[in-house]
Design an enzyme around this catalytic site. Sequence first.
Site, PDB file in Angstrom:
ATOM      1  NE  ARG A   9      57.833 -31.426 -25.432  1.00  0.00           N
ATOM      2  CZ  ARG A   9      58.797 -31.681 -26.323  1.00  0.00           C
ATOM      3  NH1 ARG A   9      59.919 -32.248 -25.932  1.00  0.00           N
ATOM      4  NH2 ARG A   9      58.637 -31.375 -27.595  1.00  0.00           N
ATOM      5  CD  GLU A  52      61.516 -27.275 -20.797  1.00  0.00           C
ATOM      6  OE1 GLU A  52      61.473 -26.849 -21.961  1.00  0.00           O
ATOM      7  OE2 GLU A  52      61.620 -28.476 -20.535  1.00  0.00           O
ATOM      8  CG  HIS A  91      63.724 -28.735 -24.161  1.00  0.00           C
ATOM      9  ND1 HIS A  91      62.378 -28.639 -23.929  1.00  0.00           N
ATOM     10  CD2 HIS A  91      63.848 -29.643 -25.166  1.00  0.00           C
ATOM     11  CE1 HIS A  91      61.713 -29.449 -24.751  1.00  0.00           C
ATOM     12  NE2 HIS A  91      62.590 -30.068 -25.508  1.00  0.00           N
TER      13      HIS A  91
END
Length: 324
Positions: free
Chosen positions: A241, A270, A289
Amino acid sequence: MKPKVYAAMTISKEVENFLSEHCELRMWREGGRVPDEVLFEEISNVEGLYTSGSASSQIDEALLERAPHLKVVSNVSVGYNNFDIEALRKRNVIGTHTPHVLNETVADLAFGLILSTARRIVELDRFVKDGKWLSTTEYSDTFGQDVHKRTLGIIGMGRIGEAIAKRARFGFDMDILYHNRSRKPEAEAHYDAQYCELDVLLSKADFVLLMTPLTPQTYQLMGKEQFKLMKKSAIFINVSRGQTIDEQALIEALETGEIYGAGLDVFEQEPIDPSNPLLQMSTVVTVPHIGSATAKTEAAMAMRAAENLVAVLTGKDPLDPVYK
Ligand code: DGY
Protein backbone atom coordinates in the site's frame (compact mmCIF):
# COMPACT_ATOMS: atom_id res chain seq x y z
CA MET A 1 -37.92 -12.00 2.36
CA LYS A 2 -34.46 -11.76 0.85
CA PRO A 3 -31.85 -9.69 2.72
CA LYS A 4 -31.04 -6.31 1.19
CA VAL A 5 -27.55 -5.78 -0.19
CA TYR A 6 -25.83 -2.75 -1.68
CA ALA A 7 -22.90 -3.19 -4.08
CA ALA A 8 -20.79 -0.03 -4.10
CA MET A 9 -19.46 -0.92 -7.55
CA THR A 10 -20.61 -2.28 -10.87
CA ILE A 11 -20.39 -6.06 -10.88
CA SER A 12 -20.39 -8.69 -13.60
CA LYS A 13 -23.61 -10.35 -14.74
CA GLU A 14 -22.44 -13.62 -13.20
CA VAL A 15 -21.88 -12.10 -9.76
CA GLU A 16 -25.08 -10.06 -10.07
CA ASN A 17 -27.07 -13.23 -10.84
CA PHE A 18 -25.52 -15.08 -7.92
CA LEU A 19 -26.20 -12.25 -5.48
CA SER A 20 -29.72 -11.71 -6.81
CA GLU A 21 -30.56 -15.38 -6.21
CA HIS A 22 -30.01 -14.83 -2.50
CA CYS A 23 -30.44 -11.11 -1.93
CA GLU A 24 -32.38 -8.05 -2.95
CA LEU A 25 -29.58 -6.23 -4.72
CA ARG A 26 -29.02 -2.57 -5.47
CA MET A 27 -25.84 -1.38 -7.14
CA TRP A 28 -23.77 1.73 -7.94
CA ARG A 29 -23.67 1.70 -11.74
CA GLU A 30 -22.01 5.02 -12.53
CA GLY A 31 -18.40 3.83 -12.20
CA GLY A 32 -15.73 5.44 -10.01
CA ARG A 33 -16.03 5.85 -6.26
CA VAL A 34 -19.60 5.98 -4.97
CA PRO A 35 -20.26 9.45 -3.44
CA ASP A 36 -20.78 9.37 0.34
CA GLU A 37 -24.25 10.90 0.16
CA VAL A 38 -25.38 8.06 -2.15
CA LEU A 39 -23.64 5.39 -0.08
CA PHE A 40 -25.08 6.66 3.21
CA GLU A 41 -28.59 6.72 1.76
CA GLU A 42 -28.26 3.24 0.24
CA ILE A 43 -26.86 1.52 3.34
CA SER A 44 -29.51 2.79 5.71
CA ASN A 45 -31.59 -0.37 5.31
CA VAL A 46 -29.18 -3.04 4.06
CA GLU A 47 -27.79 -6.12 5.77
CA GLY A 48 -24.89 -6.57 3.39
CA LEU A 49 -22.39 -4.20 1.77
CA TYR A 50 -20.20 -5.32 -1.15
CA THR A 51 -17.26 -2.96 -1.65
CA SER A 52 -13.51 -2.45 -1.91
CA GLY A 53 -10.91 0.07 -0.76
CA SER A 54 -11.25 2.10 -3.95
CA ALA A 55 -15.04 1.72 -4.39
CA SER A 56 -16.21 3.57 -1.30
CA SER A 57 -14.95 5.54 1.67
CA GLN A 58 -13.62 3.98 4.90
CA ILE A 59 -15.81 1.44 6.69
CA ASP A 60 -15.63 3.24 10.02
CA GLU A 61 -17.85 4.29 12.88
CA ALA A 62 -19.30 7.23 10.93
CA LEU A 63 -20.43 4.89 8.16
CA LEU A 64 -21.56 2.05 10.40
CA GLU A 65 -23.84 4.26 12.44
CA ARG A 66 -25.74 4.99 9.24
CA ALA A 67 -26.26 1.27 8.61
CA PRO A 68 -28.04 -0.07 11.68
CA HIS A 69 -29.07 -3.36 10.02
CA LEU A 70 -25.66 -4.18 8.56
CA LYS A 71 -24.37 -7.71 9.25
CA VAL A 72 -21.51 -8.05 6.79
CA VAL A 73 -19.13 -5.93 4.72
CA SER A 74 -17.47 -7.91 1.97
CA ASN A 75 -14.30 -6.46 0.43
CA VAL A 76 -13.21 -7.39 -3.08
CA SER A 77 -9.50 -7.33 -2.20
CA VAL A 78 -7.08 -9.09 0.05
CA GLY A 79 -6.08 -5.82 1.77
CA TYR A 80 -8.66 -4.47 4.18
CA ASN A 81 -7.03 -1.31 5.46
CA ASN A 82 -10.30 0.44 4.51
CA PHE A 83 -11.90 -1.37 7.49
CA ASP A 84 -11.90 -0.01 11.01
CA ILE A 85 -11.80 -3.43 12.65
CA GLU A 86 -12.63 -2.15 16.13
CA ALA A 87 -15.69 -0.32 14.83
CA LEU A 88 -16.87 -3.48 13.01
CA ARG A 89 -16.24 -5.64 16.06
CA LYS A 90 -18.10 -3.25 18.35
CA ARG A 91 -21.19 -3.47 16.16
CA ASN A 92 -20.89 -7.19 15.49
CA VAL A 93 -20.51 -6.57 11.80
CA ILE A 94 -18.49 -9.26 10.03
CA GLY A 95 -15.80 -8.09 7.63
CA THR A 96 -14.53 -10.36 4.86
CA HIS A 97 -11.85 -10.16 2.14
CA THR A 98 -10.53 -12.24 -0.77
CA PRO A 99 -7.19 -13.88 -0.01
CA HIS A 100 -5.70 -16.92 -1.83
CA VAL A 101 -7.21 -16.41 -5.29
CA LEU A 102 -4.86 -13.53 -6.16
CA ASN A 103 -1.53 -14.76 -4.76
CA GLU A 104 0.07 -15.91 -8.01
CA THR A 105 -1.27 -12.96 -10.01
CA VAL A 106 0.15 -10.36 -7.61
CA ALA A 107 3.43 -12.28 -7.50
CA ASP A 108 3.59 -12.11 -11.32
CA LEU A 109 3.18 -8.34 -11.20
CA ALA A 110 5.81 -7.98 -8.48
CA PHE A 111 8.23 -9.87 -10.68
CA GLY A 112 7.26 -7.77 -13.65
CA LEU A 113 8.26 -4.68 -11.67
CA ILE A 114 11.56 -6.26 -10.63
CA LEU A 115 12.43 -7.12 -14.22
CA SER A 116 11.24 -3.90 -15.79
CA THR A 117 13.15 -1.68 -13.34
CA ALA A 118 16.33 -3.77 -13.38
CA ARG A 119 16.42 -4.10 -17.18
CA ARG A 120 14.95 -0.62 -17.82
CA ILE A 121 12.28 -2.13 -20.04
CA VAL A 122 9.82 0.76 -19.93
CA GLU A 123 12.49 3.43 -20.39
CA LEU A 124 14.10 1.58 -23.29
CA ASP A 125 10.77 0.81 -24.92
CA ARG A 126 10.27 4.57 -25.11
CA PHE A 127 13.81 4.99 -26.43
CA VAL A 128 13.10 2.62 -29.33
CA LYS A 129 9.65 4.02 -30.10
CA ASP A 130 10.93 7.61 -30.00
CA GLY A 131 13.35 6.72 -32.82
CA LYS A 132 16.44 7.17 -30.61
CA TRP A 133 17.95 3.77 -31.43
CA LEU A 134 20.36 5.10 -34.03
CA SER A 135 23.57 3.27 -33.28
CA THR A 136 24.38 -0.30 -32.36
CA THR A 137 27.79 0.55 -30.95
CA GLU A 138 26.98 2.92 -28.10
CA TYR A 139 24.79 0.41 -26.42
CA SER A 140 26.36 0.76 -22.95
CA ASP A 141 23.75 3.49 -22.46
CA THR A 142 21.20 0.72 -22.34
CA PHE A 143 22.87 -1.38 -19.63
CA GLY A 144 20.72 -2.43 -16.73
CA GLN A 145 21.17 -4.84 -13.84
CA ASP A 146 20.94 -8.62 -13.62
CA VAL A 147 18.10 -10.15 -11.68
CA HIS A 148 19.22 -13.79 -11.61
CA LYS A 149 21.54 -14.94 -8.82
CA ARG A 150 21.11 -11.71 -6.86
CA THR A 151 19.57 -11.13 -3.46
CA LEU A 152 15.88 -10.42 -2.97
CA GLY A 153 14.70 -9.05 0.38
CA ILE A 154 11.00 -9.59 1.00
CA ILE A 155 9.36 -7.54 3.74
CA GLY A 156 6.11 -9.31 4.58
CA MET A 157 6.34 -13.04 3.95
CA GLY A 158 2.64 -13.84 3.69
CA ARG A 159 1.05 -15.97 0.98
CA ILE A 160 1.94 -13.49 -1.77
CA GLY A 161 5.45 -13.03 -0.40
CA GLU A 162 5.92 -16.80 -0.64
CA ALA A 163 4.64 -16.86 -4.24
CA ILE A 164 7.26 -14.21 -5.06
CA ALA A 165 9.97 -16.17 -3.22
CA LYS A 166 9.08 -19.26 -5.27
CA ARG A 167 9.63 -17.36 -8.54
CA ALA A 168 12.84 -15.81 -7.28
CA ARG A 169 14.35 -19.04 -5.95
CA PHE A 170 13.41 -21.48 -8.67
CA GLY A 171 13.05 -19.18 -11.67
CA PHE A 172 15.95 -16.80 -11.07
CA ASP A 173 18.23 -18.66 -8.66
CA MET A 174 18.10 -15.72 -6.24
CA ASP A 175 19.03 -15.70 -2.58
CA ILE A 176 16.04 -14.82 -0.44
CA LEU A 177 16.10 -12.75 2.72
CA TYR A 178 12.86 -11.98 4.49
CA HIS A 179 11.52 -9.96 7.36
CA ASN A 180 8.14 -10.73 8.88
CA ARG A 181 6.23 -10.46 12.16
CA SER A 182 6.86 -14.16 12.71
CA ARG A 183 9.32 -16.70 11.34
CA LYS A 184 8.09 -18.81 8.39
CA PRO A 185 9.73 -22.23 8.74
CA GLU A 186 8.04 -23.52 5.57
CA ALA A 187 9.31 -20.64 3.45
CA GLU A 188 12.74 -21.18 4.95
CA ALA A 189 12.62 -24.87 4.05
CA HIS A 190 11.06 -24.52 0.57
CA TYR A 191 12.83 -21.44 -0.75
CA ASP A 192 15.92 -21.40 1.40
CA ALA A 193 14.68 -18.04 2.68
CA GLN A 194 16.71 -16.53 5.46
CA TYR A 195 14.99 -14.55 8.19
CA CYS A 196 16.68 -11.31 9.18
CA GLU A 197 16.03 -8.05 10.98
CA LEU A 198 14.79 -5.24 8.76
CA ASP A 199 18.05 -3.26 8.93
CA VAL A 200 20.08 -6.28 7.86
CA LEU A 201 17.72 -7.05 4.98
CA LEU A 202 17.86 -3.45 3.78
CA SER A 203 21.63 -3.34 3.77
CA LYS A 204 22.12 -6.70 2.02
CA ALA A 205 19.36 -6.94 -0.58
CA ASP A 206 19.76 -5.98 -4.25
CA PHE A 207 15.96 -5.80 -4.50
CA VAL A 208 13.87 -4.74 -1.53
CA LEU A 209 10.27 -5.79 -2.02
CA LEU A 210 7.56 -4.50 0.29
CA MET A 211 4.54 -6.81 0.49
CA THR A 212 3.24 -6.15 3.97
CA PRO A 213 -0.38 -5.27 4.74
CA LEU A 214 -1.03 -1.69 5.86
CA THR A 215 -1.58 -1.61 9.62
CA PRO A 216 -0.75 0.98 12.29
CA GLN A 217 2.53 -0.95 12.78
CA THR A 218 3.52 -0.87 9.10
CA TYR A 219 2.47 2.74 8.39
CA GLN A 220 5.53 4.41 6.79
CA LEU A 221 7.68 1.42 7.64
CA MET A 222 10.07 2.59 4.94
CA GLY A 223 11.25 6.13 5.66
CA LYS A 224 14.37 8.26 5.31
CA GLU A 225 16.48 6.06 7.60
CA GLN A 226 15.41 2.84 5.92
CA PHE A 227 16.11 4.06 2.37
CA LYS A 228 19.54 5.24 3.58
CA LEU A 229 20.38 1.70 4.65
CA MET A 230 19.78 0.31 1.15
CA LYS A 231 22.65 -0.18 -1.31
CA LYS A 232 23.11 2.58 -3.88
CA SER A 233 22.59 -0.04 -6.57
CA ALA A 234 19.41 -1.42 -4.97
CA ILE A 235 15.91 -1.32 -6.39
CA PHE A 236 12.83 -0.79 -4.23
CA ILE A 237 9.53 -2.47 -5.18
CA ASN A 238 6.21 -1.65 -3.51
CA VAL A 239 3.19 -3.87 -4.11
CA SER A 240 1.62 -3.38 -0.68
CA ARG A 241 0.00 0.00 0.00
CA GLY A 242 1.23 3.54 -0.64
CA GLN A 243 1.09 4.43 3.04
CA THR A 244 3.57 1.72 4.06
CA ILE A 245 6.28 4.09 2.85
CA ASP A 246 7.12 7.73 3.36
CA GLU A 247 6.76 8.68 -0.30
CA GLN A 248 8.68 11.94 0.09
CA ALA A 249 11.59 10.00 1.58
CA LEU A 250 11.52 7.65 -1.43
CA ILE A 251 11.55 10.61 -3.83
CA GLU A 252 14.58 12.07 -2.03
CA ALA A 253 16.40 8.72 -1.97
CA LEU A 254 15.92 8.45 -5.74
CA GLU A 255 16.80 12.08 -6.42
CA THR A 256 20.01 11.92 -4.41
CA GLY A 257 21.07 8.53 -5.82
CA GLU A 258 20.80 6.78 -2.46
CA ILE A 259 19.03 3.97 -4.32
CA TYR A 260 19.02 3.04 -8.00
CA GLY A 261 15.36 2.79 -8.86
CA ALA A 262 11.84 1.80 -7.89
CA GLY A 263 8.95 -0.23 -9.21
CA LEU A 264 5.66 0.97 -7.78
CA ASP A 265 2.15 -0.43 -7.97
CA VAL A 266 0.79 1.66 -5.09
CA PHE A 267 1.00 5.31 -4.06
CA GLU A 268 0.24 7.59 -1.17
CA GLN A 269 -2.51 9.18 -3.24
CA GLU A 270 -4.44 7.08 -5.78
CA PRO A 271 -4.88 8.01 -8.54
CA ILE A 272 -1.45 9.64 -8.31
CA ASP A 273 -1.17 13.41 -8.78
CA PRO A 274 0.21 13.94 -12.33
CA SER A 275 2.73 16.43 -10.90
CA ASN A 276 4.27 13.83 -8.55
CA PRO A 277 8.08 13.88 -9.16
CA LEU A 278 8.12 10.06 -9.31
CA LEU A 279 6.46 10.32 -12.70
CA GLN A 280 9.41 12.27 -14.12
CA MET A 281 12.06 9.72 -13.10
CA SER A 282 13.37 7.36 -15.75
CA THR A 283 14.50 4.83 -13.13
CA VAL A 284 11.01 4.50 -11.71
CA VAL A 285 8.39 2.19 -13.19
CA THR A 286 4.81 2.95 -12.21
CA VAL A 287 1.58 1.02 -12.69
CA PRO A 288 -1.90 2.00 -11.44
CA HIS A 289 -2.45 -0.45 -8.52
CA ILE A 290 -2.96 -3.48 -10.76
CA GLY A 291 -1.51 -6.24 -8.57
CA SER A 292 -4.51 -8.51 -8.98
CA ALA A 293 -5.81 -7.01 -12.23
CA THR A 294 -6.14 -9.89 -14.64
CA ALA A 295 -9.61 -10.76 -15.93
CA LYS A 296 -9.47 -14.27 -14.44
CA THR A 297 -8.29 -13.22 -10.99
CA GLU A 298 -10.59 -10.21 -10.73
CA ALA A 299 -13.54 -12.47 -11.62
CA ALA A 300 -12.46 -15.00 -8.99
CA MET A 301 -12.13 -12.26 -6.36
CA ALA A 302 -15.52 -10.77 -7.24
CA MET A 303 -17.23 -14.17 -6.91
CA ARG A 304 -15.39 -15.02 -3.70
CA ALA A 305 -16.54 -11.71 -2.19
CA ALA A 306 -20.12 -12.51 -3.23
CA GLU A 307 -19.85 -15.97 -1.65
CA ASN A 308 -18.58 -14.42 1.58
CA LEU A 309 -21.51 -12.04 1.64
CA VAL A 310 -24.12 -14.70 0.93
CA ALA A 311 -22.62 -17.11 3.47
CA VAL A 312 -23.12 -14.61 6.28
CA LEU A 313 -26.57 -13.53 5.12
CA THR A 314 -27.74 -17.15 4.96
CA GLY A 315 -26.54 -17.86 8.48
CA LYS A 316 -23.28 -19.63 7.62
CA ASP A 317 -19.72 -18.83 8.60
CA PRO A 318 -17.91 -16.48 6.23
CA LEU A 319 -15.20 -18.14 4.14
CA ASP A 320 -12.65 -15.38 4.69
CA PRO A 321 -13.33 -13.32 7.82
CA VAL A 322 -10.86 -10.53 8.56
CA TYR A 323 -11.18 -11.10 12.31
CA LYS A 324 -12.37 -13.98 14.48
C1 DGY B 1 -5.55 -6.22 -2.86
O1 DGY B 1 -6.41 -7.03 -3.28
O2 DGY B 1 -5.57 -5.78 -1.72
C2 DGY B 1 -4.42 -5.80 -3.73
O3 DGY B 1 -4.17 -4.45 -3.61
C3 DGY B 1 -4.56 -6.23 -5.15
O4 DGY B 1 -3.77 -5.52 -6.03
